[in-house]
Design an enzyme around this catalytic site. Structure first.
Site, short mmCIF file in Angstrom:
data_model
loop_
_atom_site.label_atom_id
_atom_site.label_comp_id
_atom_site.label_asym_id
_atom_site.label_seq_id
_atom_site.Cartn_x
_atom_site.Cartn_y
_atom_site.Cartn_z
N SER A 83 0.84 -1.19 0.00
CA SER A 83 0.00 0.00 0.00
C SER A 83 0.88 1.25 0.00
O SER A 83 2.11 1.17 0.20
CB SER A 83 -0.89 0.00 1.24
OG SER A 83 -0.08 0.14 2.41
N ASP A 108 -1.28 -1.56 -3.98
CA ASP A 108 -2.62 -1.76 -3.41
C ASP A 108 -3.25 -0.43 -3.05
O ASP A 108 -2.66 0.38 -2.32
CB ASP A 108 -2.49 -2.65 -2.17
CG ASP A 108 -3.83 -3.11 -1.64
OD1 ASP A 108 -4.78 -3.24 -2.44
OD2 ASP A 108 -3.93 -3.38 -0.41
N HIS A 109 -4.43 -0.16 -3.60
CA HIS A 109 -5.19 1.05 -3.30
C HIS A 109 -4.40 2.33 -3.58
O HIS A 109 -4.28 3.21 -2.71
CB HIS A 109 -5.69 1.04 -1.85
CG HIS A 109 -6.78 0.05 -1.60
ND1 HIS A 109 -8.10 0.29 -1.93
CD2 HIS A 109 -6.74 -1.20 -1.08
CE1 HIS A 109 -8.83 -0.77 -1.62
NE2 HIS A 109 -8.03 -1.69 -1.11
N HIS A 152 -12.70 -4.17 4.86
CA HIS A 152 -11.32 -4.31 5.27
C HIS A 152 -11.22 -4.54 6.78
O HIS A 152 -12.12 -4.20 7.53
CB HIS A 152 -10.51 -3.06 4.90
CG HIS A 152 -10.25 -2.95 3.43
ND1 HIS A 152 -10.64 -1.84 2.70
CD2 HIS A 152 -9.67 -3.79 2.55
CE1 HIS A 152 -10.28 -2.00 1.43
NE2 HIS A 152 -9.69 -3.18 1.32
N GLY A 153 -10.10 -5.10 7.19
CA GLY A 153 -9.83 -5.27 8.61
C GLY A 153 -10.43 -6.53 9.20
O GLY A 153 -10.88 -7.43 8.48
N ALA A 181 -10.68 -9.90 2.29
CA ALA A 181 -10.93 -11.34 2.22
C ALA A 181 -10.26 -12.15 3.32
O ALA A 181 -10.23 -13.37 3.25
CB ALA A 181 -10.48 -11.87 0.85
N SER A 182 -9.70 -11.49 4.33
CA SER A 182 -9.09 -12.25 5.42
C SER A 182 -10.15 -13.09 6.13
O SER A 182 -11.28 -12.65 6.33
CB SER A 182 -8.40 -11.31 6.42
OG SER A 182 -7.21 -10.79 5.86
#
Length: 307
Positions: free
Chosen positions: A49, A82-83, A180-181, A212-213
């Site tokens: 990121s 990323d992002h 996220h997170g 997707a964690s």
């Protein structure tokens, strides 16, 4: 040699499997990613990121990936931004050696998102670099969300079709209910698989699952047992990840799981021996824990054995 994101994901798109896209912020995380890919014989996407690049420095970020890629020349790997928040950020990453970038203008209205993505695509494709974009807002679907609210948050399949056609983007992250997170869902996990399948049918390109964690039980328990607090977090169940891949997801972003697994081991070592200050005694178990998470993820997504 680093590959473009498209080269890795087009095969996944054609053969129907997912590739893990793993974030890193230091050597330990990156080394664990490559070790996991080697063990599982899996292609990988390593991503940084803007915050990670600021922390490590651009030269170190790219240099570490090139070094480990040369150490494992048999592993297909892409280096992905990323992002990326601006055209300038994407351009800087491309000049430094990134082989794939994401321009995230999803917080803008459709027309501005499209315009910004078109600009980045034109620049990146001229350099042989692939581009990811995002549609919809990334936030979990609650049990009591109305149909109107759901449509306002999640990707519109018709807009996705137009967006891909007009922008020329290589892969797309459609919002289907993740976030996220570690705190993704207030009730039972919910993802809109029908919407995903419709986006895939209309776009026919590799799709990306952000947020997707999974936070596997053994990772959560390790973290909690060493004094950590996840405040009732819920990840995306493995069955959901597999269903998402069946529905057309080919790039699966993973970051939170790695951080939790790593910190659980650091805490364990600190708790067991409060005289310990050899950093290697902390980092080596943390790397091993992250590697276990990633090898398992590669097997679940179907990328294991694809080298």
């Amino acid at each position: 040699m680093l590959r473009s994101g498209s080269e890795i994901l087009q095969r996944a798109h054609k053969e129907g499997y997912g590739v893990g896209a793993f974030n890193f912020v230091n050597f330990e995380m990156l080394s664990a990613i490559f070790e996991a890919a080697h063990e599982a014989s899996s292609p990988i996407i390593v991503q940084a990121s803007e915050g990670a690049i600021k922390y490590m420095g651009m030269e170190v970020t790219v240099g570490l990936v090139r070094l480990l890629s040369s150490r494992y020349p048999h592993i297909p790997v892409a280096l992905h931004l990323d992002h990326g928040t601006t055209y300038e950020s994407c351009a800087k990453a491309i000049r430094a050696g990134f082989t794939s970038v994401m321009i995230d203008a999803s917080h803008h209205k459709f027309e501005e998102n499209l315009h910004e993505t078109q600009r980045v695509v034109e620049m990146a494709h001229a350099c042989g670099v692939s581009v990811e974009a995002e549609l919809g807002r990334l936030m979990g679907i609650e049990d009591n969300i109305s149909v109107d609210e759901k449509d306002a948050v999640l990707v519109n399949p018709e807009e996705a079709e137009l967006f891909v056609k007009e922008s020329g983007v290589d892969f797309l992250a459609p919002a289907i209910g993740t976030s996220h997170g570690a705190f993704k869902f207030k009730g039972e996990p919910k993802l809109d698989f029908e919407r995903l399948q419709e986006v895939k049918r209309r776009t026919n390109i590799p799709l990306v699952l952000h947020g997707a964690s999974a936070i596997p039980d053994y990772v959560k328990e390790a973290f909690l047992s060493t004094g950590g607090d996840l405040k009732g977090s819920k990840g995306v169940p493995f069955a959901f990840l597999q269903e998402a891949v069946k529905g057309g997801i080919n790039k699966v972003n993973t970051d939170t799981d790695l951080r939790i697994a790593f910190m659980a081991e650091v805490r364990r070592v600190a708790n067991e021996d409060n005289t310990q200050f050899d950093l290697r005694k902390f980092f080596a178990p943390g790397m091993k824990a992250m590697k276990k998470v990633m090898v398992e993820r590669m097997q679940i997504l179907g990328s294991a054995g694809k080298i």
